[in-house]
Design an enzyme around this catalytic site. Structure first.
Site, short mmCIF file in Angstrom:
data_model
loop_
_atom_site.label_atom_id
_atom_site.label_comp_id
_atom_site.label_asym_id
_atom_site.label_seq_id
_atom_site.Cartn_x
_atom_site.Cartn_y
_atom_site.Cartn_z
CG LEU A 13 56.51 83.99 -30.47
CD1 LEU A 13 56.34 85.52 -30.50
CD2 LEU A 13 57.70 83.60 -29.61
NE ARG A 64 41.17 89.55 -28.15
CZ ARG A 64 41.70 89.94 -29.31
NH1 ARG A 64 40.92 90.33 -30.31
NH2 ARG A 64 43.00 89.92 -29.48
CD GLN A 87 56.91 85.50 -22.78
OE1 GLN A 87 55.96 84.94 -23.32
NE2 GLN A 87 57.27 86.73 -23.08
N GLY A 146 49.54 95.27 -36.48
CA GLY A 146 50.65 96.19 -36.68
C GLY A 146 50.70 96.59 -38.15
CE LYS A 189 31.67 45.81 -27.21
NZ LYS A 189 31.46 45.72 -25.77
CG ASN A 219 27.41 41.47 -24.98
OD1 ASN A 219 26.33 41.95 -24.64
ND2 ASN A 219 28.44 42.21 -25.32
CE1 TYR A 220 29.06 43.56 -17.95
CE2 TYR A 220 27.03 44.84 -17.85
CZ TYR A 220 28.30 44.56 -17.37
OH TYR A 220 28.80 45.27 -16.31
NE ARG A 236 8.06 29.33 -31.14
CZ ARG A 236 8.33 29.35 -32.43
NH1 ARG A 236 9.23 30.20 -32.92
NH2 ARG A 236 7.72 28.54 -33.25
#
Ligand code: UD1
Ligand code: CA
Length: 457
Positions: free
Chosen positions: A9, A16, A74, A138, A350, A385-386, A439
């Site tokens: 069920l 609540r 239901q 119950g 990564k 990397n990007y 550098r």
């Protein structure tokens, strides 16, 4: 033997919880409550599993789309008896039915097996409990001989019945043929104007069909979740079970109350896990793995002898033998570290593959990269990397030495035994054995006068 069919069920709103998410999708141990109940049902080898859904039906079905179950709608929640009745057309007439609740996630399979055994061929069998506080449940009404006569809902009970401590967990089993007779005869003449499944008990008694009750010792595990507090209680109970399972398997937990497993963890011998470690997804730990405090490890494989120092995060990564990570390391998806690799503090990886015994000890970002064996990556090294549009790869050979504070502008390759001077920005490939320095040249100026502060008046 008649076959078993389980009816779960799960149509109620769960108001609540005060949530947009249907109640049975709220997680315990990272998995929807309903998924826990389904695993229990599957463990019983039921012929069919029916799930009655209503509130948020589409969302529930979608979340558990891979589960081999019969979905039953239901449309209106008219009570637990009405809910079971909706599933009955799909149940074989000679079956035995077991009713479970989608919001009772930790129901132990052993208790269900015992209940079914106790029911035998004929009886209606109930799982009952003796909670500290029976309010709201119950109550099980027994006669002077201790025979179960009826269940009275809290809201319908008189003062005397409310003194009864034995309560209905809601879990029951009966023959499909009996339910098919009883359910259409239910009336909703009660406080909640609902069709109560629990009214079938008095019907069984009237027909002299045996009614048996099994009292569970472990009331906590059959407690339902109606609000966030009960959810948290079930979460803690579940985590306690997971901790006990690990300890039984030989794992040392520095504090069994401070570990969270939201998925599955398997562990070899002599594993030690310090406080506040969170595992998610599927995690495999080899022998003698040591995990320091405050680590989060998700979908990862850690081979024998791996050490993870405190405050590290590891996700979708594979760590070979004797790898040493952290403190404060972050291994992101696609990290593969071979035997003996060392990743130190404030290093992020990564899509990075490290061959044996290479090291990145401090303050680096290594992404979309492969690093050969026995290479050393100095503090502050960054793989660029990007470029704002594409990701590119950095390849570093064996025995390379990358000086501190190097920017490796990908795509770029650094050969075997190559050396990069500290502070370099590397934009061109470096051949095997070369030294690369990229550098600004240092200039030293003699007799330099520092600017003077103006004199105070
Ligand atoms: C129910 C029992 C009570 C028991 C308690 C244990 C009845 C009448 N009462 O009470 O004896 O002590 O569980 O927790 O059975 N549901 C539906 N459709 C409906 C109504 C309910 O699918 O129309 C589902 C709910 O989603 C929930 C379960 O049935 O999973 C129980 O319903 P709930 O309303 O919580 O029952 P209680 O009043 O707690
Ligand atoms: Ca309830």
């Amino acid at each position: 033997m008649s076959s078993l069919e389980v009816i779960i069920l799960a149509a109620g709103q769960g108001s609540r919880m005060k949530s947009a998410l249907p109640k049975v999708l709220h997680p315990i141990g990272g998995k929807p409550m309903l998924a826990h109940v389904l695993s229990a049902a599957r463990a019983l080898a039921a012929k069919r599993i029916h799930v009655v859904v209503g509130h948020g039906a589409e969302q529930v079905k979608q979340a558990l789309a891979d589960e081999p179950v019969q979905w039953v709608l239901q449309a209106q929640q008219l009570g637990t008896g009405h809910a079971v009745a909706q599933a009955m057309p799909g149940v074989a007439t000679d079956a035995r039915v077991l009713v479970l609740y989608g919001d009772v996630p930790l129901v132990p399979v052993a208790a269900l097996e015992a209940l079914l055994a106790k029911a035998g061929q004929q009886a209606l069998a109930l799982l009952t409990a003796m909670p500290e506080n029976p309010t709201g449940y119950g109550r099980i009404v027994r006669n002077h001989d201790g025979q179960v006569m009826a269940i009275v809902e809290h809201k319908d009970a008189d003062e005397q019945q409310r003194q009864i401590r034995e309560v209905n967990t809601g879990i029951l089993t009966a023959r499909a043929s009996d339910l098919a007779r009883w359910l259409p005869a239910l009336k909703n003449h009660n406080q909640q104007q609902e069709y109560y499944l629990t009214d079938t008990i008095a019907m069984a008694v009237r027909e002299h069909i045996p009614v048996v009750a099994a009292i569970t010792e472990r009331a906590m595990e059959v407690q339902g979740v109606n609000d966030r507090k009960q959810q948290a209680e079930q979460e803690r109970a579940y985590q306690r079970q997971q901790a006990e399972r690990l300890m039984q398997a030989g794992v040392t937990l520095m504090d069994p109350d401070r570990i969270d497993i939201r998925g599955t963890v398997t562990a070899g011998k002599d594993v030690i896990i310090d406080a506040n470690v969170i595992f998610e997804g599927t995690v495999e730990l080899g022998d003698s793995v040591h995990i320091g405090a405050n680590c989060i490890i998700k979908d990862a494989r850690l081979a024998n002898g791996v050490t993870v120092h405190p405050n590290s995060m590891i996700e979708e990564s594979e760590l070979g033998e004797a790898v040493n990570v952290g403190p404060f390391a972050r291994l992101r998806p696609g990290t593969r570290l071979a035997k003996g690799v060392r990743i130190g503090n404030f290093v992020e990886t990564k899509n990075a593959v490290f061959a044996e015994n290479s090291k990145a000890n401090h303050l680096s970002y290594i992404g979309d990269a492969s690093v050969g064996a026995d290479s050393n990556i100095g503090a502050g090294t960054i793989t660029c990397n990007y470029d704002g549009a594409r990701k590119s790869k950095t390849v570093i050979g064996d025995g390379a030495f990358i000086g501190s504070n190097t920017a490796l502008v990908a795509p770029v390759t650094v050969g075997n035994q190559a050396t990069i001077g500290a502070g370099s920005t590397i934009t061109k490939n470096v051949e095997d054995g070369q030294l690369a320095i990229g550098r600004g040249k240092q200039r030293n100026i003699d007799g330099w006068q520092r600017p003077q502060k103006p004199e105070q008046e």
